[in-house]
Scaffold this active site. Structure first.
Site, PDB file in Angstrom:
ATOM      1  N   LYS A   1      -9.832   6.013   6.392  1.00 16.18           N
ATOM      2  CA  LYS A   1     -10.946   5.439   5.628  1.00 16.18           C
ATOM      3  C   LYS A   1     -11.679   6.597   4.969  1.00 16.18           C
ATOM      4  O   LYS A   1     -11.783   7.653   5.593  1.00 16.18           O
ATOM      5  CB  LYS A   1     -11.918   4.697   6.571  1.00 16.18           C
ATOM      6  CG  LYS A   1     -11.299   3.520   7.309  1.00 16.18           C
ATOM      7  CD  LYS A   1     -12.277   2.975   8.361  1.00 16.18           C
ATOM      8  CE  LYS A   1     -11.614   1.961   9.259  1.00 16.18           C
ATOM      9  NZ  LYS A   1     -12.463   1.481  10.361  1.00 16.18           N
TER      10      LYS A   1
ATOM     11  N   LYS B   1     -18.846   9.513  11.980  1.00 18.86           N
ATOM     12  CA  LYS B   1     -18.607   8.072  12.171  1.00 18.86           C
ATOM     13  C   LYS B   1     -17.580   7.539  11.172  1.00 18.86           C
ATOM     14  O   LYS B   1     -17.726   7.752   9.965  1.00 18.86           O
ATOM     15  CB  LYS B   1     -19.917   7.290  12.041  1.00 18.86           C
ATOM     16  CG  LYS B   1     -20.764   7.410  13.292  1.00 18.86           C
ATOM     17  CD  LYS B   1     -21.913   6.429  13.293  1.00 18.86           C
ATOM     18  CE  LYS B   1     -22.694   6.568  14.577  1.00 18.86           C
ATOM     19  NZ  LYS B   1     -23.974   5.873  14.510  1.00 18.86           N
TER      20      LYS B   1
ATOM     21  N   ASP C   1     -13.853  -3.420  12.602  1.00 20.85           N
ATOM     22  CA  ASP C   1     -13.834  -2.028  13.028  1.00 20.85           C
ATOM     23  C   ASP C   1     -14.150  -2.048  14.526  1.00 20.85           C
ATOM     24  O   ASP C   1     -14.697  -3.035  15.033  1.00 20.85           O
ATOM     25  CB  ASP C   1     -14.900  -1.259  12.236  1.00 20.85           C
ATOM     26  CG  ASP C   1     -15.056   0.155  12.727  1.00 20.85           C
ATOM     27  OD1 ASP C   1     -14.031   0.843  12.885  1.00 20.85           O
ATOM     28  OD2 ASP C   1     -16.198   0.584  12.976  1.00 20.85           O
ATOM     29  N   LEU C   2     -13.823  -0.980  15.229  1.00 20.50           N
ATOM     30  CA  LEU C   2     -14.064  -0.975  16.685  1.00 20.50           C
ATOM     31  C   LEU C   2     -15.324  -0.180  17.051  1.00 20.50           C
ATOM     32  O   LEU C   2     -16.314  -0.752  17.525  1.00 20.50           O
ATOM     33  CB  LEU C   2     -12.837  -0.374  17.395  1.00 20.50           C
ATOM     34  CG  LEU C   2     -12.963  -0.214  18.908  1.00 20.50           C
ATOM     35  CD1 LEU C   2     -13.055  -1.557  19.623  1.00 20.50           C
ATOM     36  CD2 LEU C   2     -11.755   0.574  19.447  1.00 20.50           C
ATOM     37  N   ASP C   3     -15.251   1.148  16.814  1.00 21.49           N
ATOM     38  CA  ASP C   3     -16.329   2.036  17.247  1.00 21.49           C
ATOM     39  C   ASP C   3     -17.599   1.756  16.441  1.00 21.49           C
ATOM     40  O   ASP C   3     -17.600   1.869  15.217  1.00 21.49           O
ATOM     41  CB  ASP C   3     -15.916   3.506  17.052  1.00 21.49           C
ATOM     42  CG  ASP C   3     -14.734   3.881  17.939  1.00 21.49           C
ATOM     43  OD1 ASP C   3     -14.717   3.472  19.106  1.00 21.49           O
ATOM     44  OD2 ASP C   3     -13.833   4.591  17.456  1.00 21.49           O
TER      45      ASP C   3
ATOM     46  N   SER D   1      -9.141  -0.058  12.915  1.00 24.31           N
ATOM     47  CA  SER D   1      -9.920   1.094  13.401  1.00 24.31           C
ATOM     48  C   SER D   1      -9.233   2.407  13.070  1.00 24.31           C
ATOM     49  O   SER D   1      -8.005   2.487  13.041  1.00 24.31           O
ATOM     50  CB  SER D   1     -10.072   0.977  14.923  1.00 24.31           C
ATOM     51  OG  SER D   1     -10.521   2.183  15.481  1.00 24.31           O
ATOM     52  N   ALA D   2     -10.051   3.456  12.866  1.00 26.59           N
ATOM     53  CA  ALA D   2      -9.510   4.801  12.627  1.00 26.59           C
ATOM     54  C   ALA D   2      -9.046   5.454  13.914  1.00 26.59           C
ATOM     55  O   ALA D   2      -8.356   6.468  13.892  1.00 26.59           O
ATOM     56  CB  ALA D   2     -10.589   5.678  11.983  1.00 26.59           C
TER      57      ALA D   2
ATOM     58  N   THR E   1     -18.916   3.905  21.115  1.00 22.58           N
ATOM     59  CA  THR E   1     -18.217   5.084  21.638  1.00 22.58           C
ATOM     60  C   THR E   1     -18.720   6.378  20.995  1.00 22.58           C
ATOM     61  O   THR E   1     -18.307   7.457  21.408  1.00 22.58           O
ATOM     62  CB  THR E   1     -16.702   4.964  21.368  1.00 22.58           C
ATOM     63  OG1 THR E   1     -16.556   4.487  20.038  1.00 22.58           O
ATOM     64  CG2 THR E   1     -16.030   4.030  22.344  1.00 22.58           C
TER      65      THR E   1
ATOM     66  N   GLU F   1     -18.011  -3.608   9.574  1.00 22.05           N
ATOM     67  CA  GLU F   1     -17.965  -2.140   9.610  1.00 22.05           C
ATOM     68  C   GLU F   1     -19.342  -1.536   9.847  1.00 22.05           C
ATOM     69  O   GLU F   1     -20.337  -2.056   9.351  1.00 22.05           O
ATOM     70  CB  GLU F   1     -17.482  -1.625   8.246  1.00 22.05           C
ATOM     71  CG  GLU F   1     -16.101  -1.081   8.202  1.00 22.05           C
ATOM     72  CD  GLU F   1     -15.839   0.145   9.058  1.00 22.05           C
ATOM     73  OE1 GLU F   1     -16.788   0.802   9.513  1.00 22.05           O
ATOM     74  OE2 GLU F   1     -14.662   0.437   9.278  1.00 22.05           O
ATOM     75  N   ASP F   2     -19.379  -0.399  10.552  1.00 18.53           N
ATOM     76  CA  ASP F   2     -20.661   0.290  10.761  1.00 18.53           C
ATOM     77  C   ASP F   2     -20.726   1.629  10.033  1.00 18.53           C
ATOM     78  O   ASP F   2     -21.754   2.305  10.107  1.00 18.53           O
ATOM     79  CB  ASP F   2     -20.906   0.557  12.253  1.00 18.53           C
ATOM     80  CG  ASP F   2     -20.017   1.669  12.767  1.00 18.53           C
ATOM     81  OD1 ASP F   2     -18.795   1.613  12.503  1.00 18.53           O
ATOM     82  OD2 ASP F   2     -20.530   2.602  13.403  1.00 18.53           O
TER      83      ASP F   2
HETATM   84  C1  BG6 Z   1     -13.498   6.108  14.544  1.00 22.23           C
HETATM   85  C2  BG6 Z   1     -14.784   6.789  14.936  1.00 22.23           C
HETATM   86  O1  BG6 Z   1     -13.510   4.773  14.932  1.00 22.23           O
HETATM   87  O2  BG6 Z   1     -12.391   6.763  15.160  1.00 22.23           O
HETATM   88  C3  BG6 Z   1     -14.706   8.259  14.579  1.00 22.23           C
HETATM   89  O3  BG6 Z   1     -15.880   6.189  14.271  1.00 22.23           O
HETATM   90  C4  BG6 Z   1     -13.476   8.892  15.237  1.00 22.23           C
HETATM   91  O4  BG6 Z   1     -15.887   8.917  14.984  1.00 22.23           O
HETATM   92  C5  BG6 Z   1     -12.232   8.130  14.826  1.00 22.23           C
HETATM   93  O5  BG6 Z   1     -13.363  10.252  14.846  1.00 22.23           O
HETATM   94  C6  BG6 Z   1     -10.967   8.665  15.481  1.00 22.23           C
HETATM   95  O6  BG6 Z   1     -11.011   8.414  16.864  1.00 22.23           O
HETATM   96  P1  BG6 Z   1      -9.967   8.920  17.923  1.00 22.23           P
HETATM   97  O7  BG6 Z   1     -10.232   8.054  19.133  1.00 22.23           O
HETATM   98  O8  BG6 Z   1      -8.598   8.714  17.364  1.00 22.23           O
HETATM   99  O9  BG6 Z   1     -10.249  10.360  18.159  1.00 22.23           O
HETATM  100 MG    MG Z   2     -17.045   2.389  13.268  1.00 23.49          MG
END
Ligand code: BG6
Ligand code: MG
Length: 225
Positions: free
Chosen positions: A145, A45, A9-11, A114-115, A17, A169-170
């Site tokens: 997710k 998150k 996962d990224l964030d 990542s989402a 972020t 994952e966090d």
């Molecule tokens: C996830 C974050 O990685 O990405 C979420 O944990 C965020 O908080 C989601 O809403 C979507 O991100 P983005 O950059 O497409 O708005």
């Molecule tokens: Mg995350």
């Protein structure tokens, strides 16, 4: 050929972020006249951008038209971009670069799952984009997710079966997605919050090369049975 691969996962795992998402969502809540706290931000998150907006509007008890929602999604992202375009390598979370180095040394391939639709930009900002074999982001999936889709696409990019993949994952939704994908889930963050994970660590600095080596060996032995 590798028998095991890793999906990150990224964030919240590689970069923090959440603080920038918070500032951008808070800006929207302020303009709509309700309070949005850091505790509220926790609920977002791992959740997609669209779902995040729905949660935020619920918090403020706000009902808005579909058209307004689209406007808010655009303005929130414009605000968020102001922060992430200033990010640099100093914002890579402790232990992340070392873990990627350890995987490189072991010859283990890894992809991003990542989402975020901003994932490629963020990875480029911090100088990690080229290290990943593939990137699966919010643009690549139809289901967010905790649906396992993002990780199942990641497994395809690794050319591995889901059970041969390890996920870092966090977020609760992310751990659930990894478990539903039949992968080994490693929760990064509060152990109680991420109690659904197969393994738990507070952060990536706690993960040693030996732990990774042992886990890979364990997964590969299981496969041979
Ligand atoms: C996830 C974050 O990685 O990405 C979420 O944990 C965020 O908080 C989601 O809403 C979507 O991100 P983005 O950059 O497409 O708005
Ligand atoms: Mg995350």
């Amino acid at each position: 050929m590798n028998k095991t691969g890793v999906i990150f996962d990224l964030d919240g795992v590689i970069v923090d972020t959440a603080k920038y998402h918070f500032l951008a969502w808070k800006n929207l809540a302020d303009s709509l006249g309700f309070e949005f706290t850091e505790a509220h931000n926790e609920l977002l998150k791992g959740v997609s951008r669209v779902r995040s907006l729905e949660i935020l509007l619920d918090i403020g008890d706000a009902t808005v038209s579909e058209e307004k929602k689209q406007e808010f999604l655009i303005s929130k992202n414009e605000e968020y971009l102001k922060y992430i375009t200033k990010m640099g390598a100093d914002e890579i979370l402790s232990g992340a670069s070392e873990l990627l180095d350890a995987l490189d040394d072991l010859g283990i391939q890894y992809v991003l799952g990542s989402a975020s639709k901003n994932a490629p930009l963020i990875l480029k900002q911090v100088g990690l984009y080229n290290r990943f074999l593939g990137i699966v982001d919010g643009n690549s999936v139809s289901q967010a997710k905790p649906d396992p889709e993002v990780f199942l696409i990641g497994a395809k990019k690794l050319n591995l079966k889901p059970e041969n993949c390890i996920v870092f994952e966090d977020a609760i939704a992310g751990v659930e997605a990894a478990n539903r994908a039949n992968m080994t889930s490693i929760g990064i963050g509060d152990k109680k919050t991420l109690s659904g994970a197969d393994y738990n660590f507070n952060n990536l600095t706690e993960i040693s090369a030996d732990f990774i080596k042992d886990l890979i060996e364990k997964l590969e032995n299981n496969k041979e049975q």
